[in-house]
Design an enzyme around this catalytic site. Structure first.
Site, PDB file in Angstrom:
ATOM      1  N   ARG A 108     -38.216 -35.694  23.115  1.00 45.56           N
ATOM      2  CA  ARG A 108     -37.174 -35.477  24.130  1.00 45.56           C
ATOM      3  C   ARG A 108     -35.834 -35.834  23.514  1.00 45.56           C
ATOM      4  O   ARG A 108     -35.672 -36.918  22.954  1.00 45.56           O
ATOM      5  CB  ARG A 108     -37.397 -36.365  25.359  1.00 45.56           C
ATOM      6  N   HIS A 135     -36.976 -27.332  29.472  1.00 45.45           N
ATOM      7  CA  HIS A 135     -37.890 -28.419  29.883  1.00 45.45           C
ATOM      8  C   HIS A 135     -39.247 -27.776  30.227  1.00 45.45           C
ATOM      9  O   HIS A 135     -39.664 -27.741  31.382  1.00 45.45           O
ATOM     10  CB  HIS A 135     -37.281 -29.136  31.091  1.00 45.45           C
ATOM     11  N   GLN A 138     -42.181 -29.433  32.290  1.00 47.56           N
ATOM     12  CA  GLN A 138     -41.849 -29.528  33.721  1.00 47.56           C
ATOM     13  C   GLN A 138     -42.282 -28.255  34.447  1.00 47.56           C
ATOM     14  O   GLN A 138     -42.768 -28.293  35.581  1.00 47.56           O
ATOM     15  CB  GLN A 138     -40.323 -29.728  33.856  1.00 47.56           C
ATOM     16  N   ASP A 231     -31.913 -29.679  41.248  1.00 50.98           N
ATOM     17  CA  ASP A 231     -31.936 -30.706  40.196  1.00 50.98           C
ATOM     18  C   ASP A 231     -30.604 -31.439  40.295  1.00 50.98           C
ATOM     19  O   ASP A 231     -29.655 -30.945  40.940  1.00 50.98           O
ATOM     20  CB  ASP A 231     -32.101 -30.008  38.823  1.00 50.98           C
ATOM     21  N   CYS A 272     -37.455 -31.612  40.115  1.00 53.42           N
ATOM     22  CA  CYS A 272     -38.088 -32.201  38.929  1.00 53.42           C
ATOM     23  C   CYS A 272     -38.034 -33.727  38.963  1.00 53.42           C
ATOM     24  O   CYS A 272     -38.871 -34.385  38.363  1.00 53.42           O
ATOM     25  CB  CYS A 272     -37.424 -31.661  37.667  1.00 53.42           C
ATOM     26  N   ARG A 317     -47.265 -33.395  36.581  1.00 49.69           N
ATOM     27  CA  ARG A 317     -46.765 -33.509  35.202  1.00 49.69           C
ATOM     28  C   ARG A 317     -47.890 -34.009  34.290  1.00 49.69           C
ATOM     29  O   ARG A 317     -48.060 -33.548  33.173  1.00 49.69           O
ATOM     30  CB  ARG A 317     -45.584 -34.507  35.113  1.00 49.69           C
TER      31      ARG A 317
HETATM   32  N1   CP Z   1     -38.713 -34.718  35.526  1.00 49.90           N
HETATM   33  C1   CP Z   1     -38.611 -35.491  34.453  1.00 49.90           C
HETATM   34  O1   CP Z   1     -38.616 -35.025  33.319  1.00 49.90           O
HETATM   35  O2   CP Z   1     -38.495 -36.814  34.718  1.00 49.90           O
HETATM   36  P1   CP Z   1     -38.192 -37.945  33.649  1.00 49.90           P
HETATM   37  O3   CP Z   1     -36.766 -37.776  33.192  1.00 49.90           O
HETATM   38  O4   CP Z   1     -38.389 -39.243  34.409  1.00 49.90           O
HETATM   39  O5   CP Z   1     -39.143 -37.826  32.511  1.00 49.90           O
HETATM   40  N1  NVA Z   2     -31.378 -31.578  34.169  1.00 49.30           N
HETATM   41  C1  NVA Z   2     -31.901 -32.924  34.138  1.00 49.30           C
HETATM   42  C2  NVA Z   2     -33.380 -32.910  34.182  1.00 49.30           C
HETATM   43  C3  NVA Z   2     -34.024 -34.279  34.233  1.00 49.30           C
HETATM   44  C4  NVA Z   2     -35.517 -34.210  34.268  1.00 49.30           C
HETATM   45  C5  NVA Z   2     -31.404 -33.623  32.885  1.00 49.30           C
HETATM   46  O1  NVA Z   2     -31.437 -33.023  31.806  1.00 49.30           O
HETATM   47  O2  NVA Z   2     -30.960 -34.771  32.975  1.00 49.30           O
END
Ligand code: CP
Ligand code: NVA
Length: 330
Positions: A108, A135, A138, A231, A272, A317
């Site tokens: 990530r 993502h 997700q 989101d 998400c 997830r």
């Molecule tokens: N939805 C999601 O990716 O959550 P986190 O940022 O907690 O991993």
């Molecule tokens: N768009 C958000 C998604 C978090 C799961 C971010 O990148 O912070």
């Protein structure tokens, strides 16, 4: 011949066929049933995975850790402060080292090119746990949750309200196109997905019977909608100075009771997560103090309402990530 994705990386759903995506969703369903019935499935005993996080996480990290342990694998977690990657050791060298110790790598972080390079240099499957662009894990949880509600997703309309060029919106557009769904991005013009990605998704949708729509009109976005999705308005890595502008641009696209009432009565709400639906976070509280808002992208009544499925989605997830790791490592 059956689907076989052994040895593949999972970097964006653009790389996967509808059959492969549906295979992963079916497999996740099997893992969910096994988890619920307490059936052990330590099918990858002896394998090791490493999780690299350059951004924070609750769901993705925990989903990978629990899924890996359920599969019998060993797990190492590294955050940006605790490895040499990037500062003292190049990405390519890091990937080559990790590929000699681990059977799979989760990443990530920021640029999509990093996760692609990790895959190229490590020689083992790499799973994208979120980049600035996509993502994909997700998406599997989102589509699994929608399938649990509606069964076959072809022809269903999913509308994303908000910053429609963020990683989650981009990925939803790809996922909907792949699965023959109707994707609608509802938000201001300046926050719409990039033209090159739209073009790729249009080509996919032409094959699958899917459709893409982009609108600034919330009634049009919500109309005939099966899945209302939103989101947060400022993604990880974006500067706090942008809050004021984002709030101004996106408040008209907040998911609230009125907006839900314009969707189908059978519509579900997905997010998400994490979410600013109340003042229960330090950021939520500071936004309240500065701008007088007690919720941002979704109001508390919708978040806690009967149509909300975001916690089922969060659980999924884990089942879907387990499916990805199993199918690529078995
Ligand atoms: N939805 C999601 O990716 O959550 P986190 O940022 O907690 O991993
Ligand atoms: N768009 C958000 C998604 C978090 C799961 C971010 O990148 O912070």
């Amino acid at each position: 011949m059956g689907v076989n994705i052994r040895g593949r990386s999972f970097l964006t759903l653009l790389d996967y066929t509808p059959e492969e995506i549906n295979y992963l969703l079916d497999l996740a369903g099997e893992f969910k049933r096994m988890k619920q019935s307490g059936t052990q499935h330590r099918w990858l005993t002896g394998k090791q995975v490493v999780l690299l996080f350059e951004k924070t996480s609750t769901r993705t990290r925990c989903a990978f850790e629990v899924a890996a342990r359920d599969l019998g694998m060993g797990v190492t977690f590294l955050d940006s402060g605790s490895s040499q990657m990037g500062r003292k050791e190049s990405l390519a060298d890091t990937a080559k080292v990790l590929g000699r110790m681990y059977d799979g790598i989760e990443y990530r972080g920021f640029q999509q090119s990093v996760v692609e390079d990790l895959a190229r240099f490590s020689g083992v499957p790499v799973w994208n746990g979120l980049t600035d662009d996509f993502h994909p894990t997700q998406m599997l949880a989102d589509m699994m949750t929608a399938r649990e509600e509606f069964g076959d997703l072809r022809g269903r309309k999913l509308t994303f309200f908000g910053d429609a060029r963020n990683n989650v919106a981009n990925s939803l557009m790809v996922a909907c196109a792949k699965l023959g769904m109707r994707f609608c991005a509802c938000g201001p013009k300046e926050l719409m997905p990039a033209e090159n990605l739209v073009k790729k998704c249009r080509a996919v949708a032409a094959e699958t019977g899917g459709a893409l729509e982009f609108t600034e009109d919330t009634a049009r976005g919500a109309g005939d909608c099966d899945i209302v999705y939103t989101d947060i308005w400022l993604s990880m890595g974006e500067p706090d100075e942008l809050w004021e502008k984002r709030i101004r641009l996106l408040l008209p696209y907040q998911v609230n009771k009125e907006r839900m009432a314009m969707a189908k009565p059978t519509a579900i709400f997905l997010h998400c997560l994490p979410s600013f639906h109340d003042r229960g976070t330090t950021i939520g509280e500071s936004i309240y103090e500065k701008f007088g808002l007690d919720a941002m992208e979704v109001t508390d009544d919708v978040f806690l309402g009967k149509q909300a499925r975001q916690f089922q989605e969060a659980e999924n997830r884990m089942h879907t990530i387990k499916a990805v790791m199993y199918a690529t490592l078995k």
